[in-house]
Design an enzyme around this catalytic site. Sequence first.
Site, PDB file in Angstrom:
ATOM      1  N   GLY A  64       0.840  -1.186   0.000  1.00  0.00           N
ATOM      2  CA  GLY A  64       0.000   0.000   0.000  1.00  0.00           C
ATOM      3  C   GLY A  64       0.874   1.233   0.000  1.00  0.00           C
ATOM      4  N   GLN A  84       2.762   9.897   1.523  1.00  0.00           N
ATOM      5  CA  GLN A  84       4.055   9.226   1.574  1.00  0.00           C
ATOM      6  C   GLN A  84       4.972   9.623   0.420  1.00  0.00           C
ATOM      7  OE1 GLN A  84       2.174   5.133   2.449  1.00  0.00           O
ATOM      8  NE2 GLN A  84       4.172   5.050   3.445  1.00  0.00           N
ATOM      9  N   CYS A 119       6.192  -0.121   7.705  1.00  0.00           N
ATOM     10  CA  CYS A 119       5.747   1.032   6.918  1.00  0.00           C
ATOM     11  C   CYS A 119       6.893   1.508   6.041  1.00  0.00           C
ATOM     12  CB  CYS A 119       5.274   2.156   7.839  1.00  0.00           C
ATOM     13  SG  CYS A 119       4.717   3.649   6.975  1.00  0.00           S
ATOM     14  N   LEU A 120       6.588   1.829   4.801  1.00  0.00           N
ATOM     15  CA  LEU A 120       7.617   2.323   3.892  1.00  0.00           C
ATOM     16  C   LEU A 120       8.185   3.662   4.337  1.00  0.00           C
ATOM     17  CD1 LEU A 120       5.972   1.423   0.453  1.00  0.00           C
ATOM     18  CD2 LEU A 120       7.689   0.124   1.739  1.00  0.00           C
ATOM     19  N   HIS A 123      -4.241   0.762   7.670  1.00  0.00           N
ATOM     20  CA  HIS A 123      -2.917   1.378   7.675  1.00  0.00           C
ATOM     21  C   HIS A 123      -2.867   2.549   6.688  1.00  0.00           C
ATOM     22  CE1 HIS A 123       1.639   0.972   7.955  1.00  0.00           C
ATOM     23  NE2 HIS A 123       1.490   1.780   6.911  1.00  0.00           N
ATOM     24  N   GLU A 124      -3.357   2.323   5.464  1.00  0.00           N
ATOM     25  CA  GLU A 124      -3.270   3.372   4.453  1.00  0.00           C
ATOM     26  C   GLU A 124      -4.239   4.518   4.736  1.00  0.00           C
ATOM     27  OE1 GLU A 124      -0.769   3.389   2.602  1.00  0.00           O
ATOM     28  OE2 GLU A 124      -0.197   1.342   3.118  1.00  0.00           O
ATOM     29  N   HIS A 166      -2.807   6.868   7.266  1.00  0.00           N
ATOM     30  CA  HIS A 166      -1.861   7.827   6.701  1.00  0.00           C
ATOM     31  C   HIS A 166      -2.557   9.117   6.281  1.00  0.00           C
ATOM     32  CE1 HIS A 166       2.152   6.184   6.537  1.00  0.00           C
ATOM     33  NE2 HIS A 166       1.747   5.042   6.002  1.00  0.00           N
TER      34      HIS A 166
END
Length: 214
Positions: A68, A73, A126-127, A168-169, A172
Amino acid sequence: MASPRDRAPLAELVEELLATDGPLPIVAAGDPVLRRGTERFEGQLEPALLARFVEALRVTMHAAPGVGLAAPQVGVPLRLAVIEDPAPVPEEVRLLRGRVPLPFRVLVNPSYEPVGTARAAFFEGCLSVPGWQAVVARPAEVRLTGQDEAGRPVDEVFTGWPARIVQHETDHLDGTLYLDRAELRSLSSSQAMAERWTQPSPQEAAASLGFRLP
């Protein structure tokens, strides 16, 4: 619908990001864009630019690799995210975590609410927080509402690992990182994860690191 004046700053930002080929740079924790929340998408990007941006998010997500990626991000404070999980995992992991394939999706103006009271806790990364993972307890089932990239309404229930991904997304887009919800005693480096916590369940990690699971 956003006015042309409202659209310009975000459209210019996205055009600038797309000026070079290849994956977009991923913003790391500590950048305010990850904490400010996002604007609802109301036409700030014209359809052709939106399509290019979505494709760039997809390319960036695959290259990372991740399952995702939210617009903040890559530095764009817009309520938009992409998700996709081929779920190439062993059967034991699939059964325990409910990790099943999730086809590519675009989430526009998403929000979620729990369905029932069941919660599931697993390691999550997480990226935008590279090199670390921590256990996060989340609702096991959620109802997601919003739109897709064509403006069609979305009203869908997700369970298992797909539910974790959409939470999660969407978080963000509200300026929330997974660490805000994590059991901080579980925080583990990538090296520790590889050496110690590869089990399908975080039960052994909970016992060793001293945190509780729901």
